[in-house]
Design an enzyme around this catalytic site. Structure first.
Site, mmCIF file in Angstrom:
data_model
loop_
_atom_site.group_PDB
_atom_site.id
_atom_site.type_symbol
_atom_site.label_atom_id
_atom_site.label_comp_id
_atom_site.label_asym_id
_atom_site.label_seq_id
_atom_site.Cartn_x
_atom_site.Cartn_y
_atom_site.Cartn_z
ATOM 1 C CG LEU A 32 71.490 5.445 -90.196
ATOM 2 C CD1 LEU A 32 70.537 5.294 -91.451
ATOM 3 C CD2 LEU A 32 71.041 4.086 -89.236
ATOM 4 N N GLY A 35 77.673 -0.534 -89.746
ATOM 5 C CA GLY A 35 77.262 -1.444 -88.903
ATOM 6 C C GLY A 35 75.695 -1.649 -89.433
ATOM 7 C CG HIS A 36 72.971 1.720 -88.099
ATOM 8 N ND1 HIS A 36 73.777 2.604 -87.714
ATOM 9 C CD2 HIS A 36 72.278 1.329 -87.227
ATOM 10 C CE1 HIS A 36 73.446 2.694 -86.488
ATOM 11 N NE2 HIS A 36 72.734 2.131 -86.101
ATOM 12 C CD GLN A 60 66.437 2.308 -76.836
ATOM 13 O OE1 GLN A 60 65.399 2.104 -77.588
ATOM 14 N NE2 GLN A 60 67.489 1.855 -77.089
ATOM 15 C CE LYS A 155 79.338 -2.329 -80.425
ATOM 16 N NZ LYS A 155 78.287 -1.383 -79.632
ATOM 17 C CB VAL A 182 80.256 -3.718 -89.131
ATOM 18 C CG1 VAL A 182 81.149 -3.228 -90.067
ATOM 19 C CG2 VAL A 182 79.020 -4.806 -89.981
ATOM 20 C CB SER A 191 79.615 1.769 -81.243
ATOM 21 O OG SER A 191 78.926 2.610 -80.226
ATOM 22 C CB SER A 192 75.786 5.670 -82.589
ATOM 23 O OG SER A 192 75.088 4.854 -83.447
ATOM 24 N NE ARG A 193 75.927 5.633 -75.909
ATOM 25 C CZ ARG A 193 74.804 4.756 -75.598
ATOM 26 N NH1 ARG A 193 74.853 3.669 -75.780
ATOM 27 N NH2 ARG A 193 73.525 5.472 -75.094
#
Ligand code: PAF
Length: 283
Positions: A32, A35-36, A60, A155, A182, A191-193
């Site tokens: 997290l 953004g989350h 996914q 996003k 965000v 982004s988590s990435r």
């Protein structure tokens, strides 16, 4: 409080429903970031109870994608959620979600398949089957949690549009609340990435929002022709960027635009240091 079992969560939800409490769901794959947190904050403000699901959904991920490498930070995520006023973190195992032996191929699991027109473009083009996995898990989460509201970030705009379509087509009794992107102060969309990028890579990644904001400026100045708007992007690119797509599409049904208008979203996907980054902007 953290719950790993579906039945335990169901019992709690039943008691909340009896009390007439409203429930907000924020589906996540963990790791997290702010953004989350903006989604979580919205849910906590709007709903009596907020559930954050943390589940790295194997179905996914496409072959060759980063399922094993995907950041898993459940303790830190739970602490963030507690501090933000979340009622429950729901963190099931793949076995809990998909059953014994977790046989997840579509020979053995009932899938929710979104319409081809929505998935044969943008991220769906290179990530074949990705949105089947997303819709299947989100549908399962809706069935487990039965939320009044569910919060998704803009996003992942194609995902948001597809989930809205699924909710509409399958008459799922939940209201989808879209939440704005965000950005870091630099403009980079969270982004988590982003964690995979070096400091230099993060600088190179600014090209995504530079291209998008420049297109918006040109559009506001009166350029509507999509070919002309697309051309403005090329001067921003260098050898450190691999552009996957830059597309202009309708914000409701993802139809291609030749002439941009106020219903247009510009979508971009670009690779920096082998990290696939996405962003978008509404004109
Ligand atoms: O956006 C995500 O993090 C995931 O696709 C979601 C919606 C949690 C489903 O696994």
């Amino acid at each position: 409080m953290i719950i790993h079992q579906i039945e335990e969560l169901r019992k709690l939800i039943k008691s909340w429903k009896k009390e007439g409490l409203t429930i907000g769901l924020v589906p996540t794959m963990g790791a997290l970031h702010n953004g989350h947190l903006s989604l979580i904050k919205k849910s906590v403000e709007k709903c009596d109870r907020t559930i954050v699901s943390v589940f790295v959904n194997p179905i996914q991920f496409c072959p060759g994608e980063d399922l094993e490498k995907y950041p898993r930070t459940l303790d830190a995520d739970t602490k963030l959620c507690e501090d933000a006023g979340v009622s429950i973190v729901f963190a099931p195992s793949p076995k809990e979600m998909y059953g014994e032996g977790h046989i997840m191929s579509n020979d053995f699991l009932t899938y929710v398949i979104p319409p081809f027109f929505y998935v044969n473009k943008l991220c769906g083009k290179s990530r074949v089957g990705h949105f089947d996995g997303v819709c299947t898990v989100v549908n399962k989460l809706f069935n487990i949690v039965q939320p009044d509201f569910a919060f998704f970030g803009e996003k992942d705009r194609q995902q948001l549009i597809i989930i809205k379509k699924m909710v509409h087509d399958l008459n799922i009794p939940v209201e989808i609340i879209p939440c704005p992107i965000v950005r870091e102060e630099s403009g980079l969309a969270l982004s988590s990435r982003n964690k995979y990028l070096s400091e230099n890579g993060k600088k190179e990644a600014l090209v995504l929002n530079r291209i998008l904001f420049n297109i918006k400026t040109c559009y506001n100045k009166g350029i509507k022709d999509v070919e002309a708007l697309t051309e403005t992007a090329y001067s921003f690119l260098n050898a450190n960027h691999t552009l996957e797509y830059l597309e202009f599409r309708d914000k409701n049904n993802l139809e291609e635009k030749k002439v941009a208008d106020d219903n247009t979203i510009v979508f971009i996907a670009l690779h920096v240091e082998n990290v696939r980054l996405i962003d978008n902007i509404e004109l």
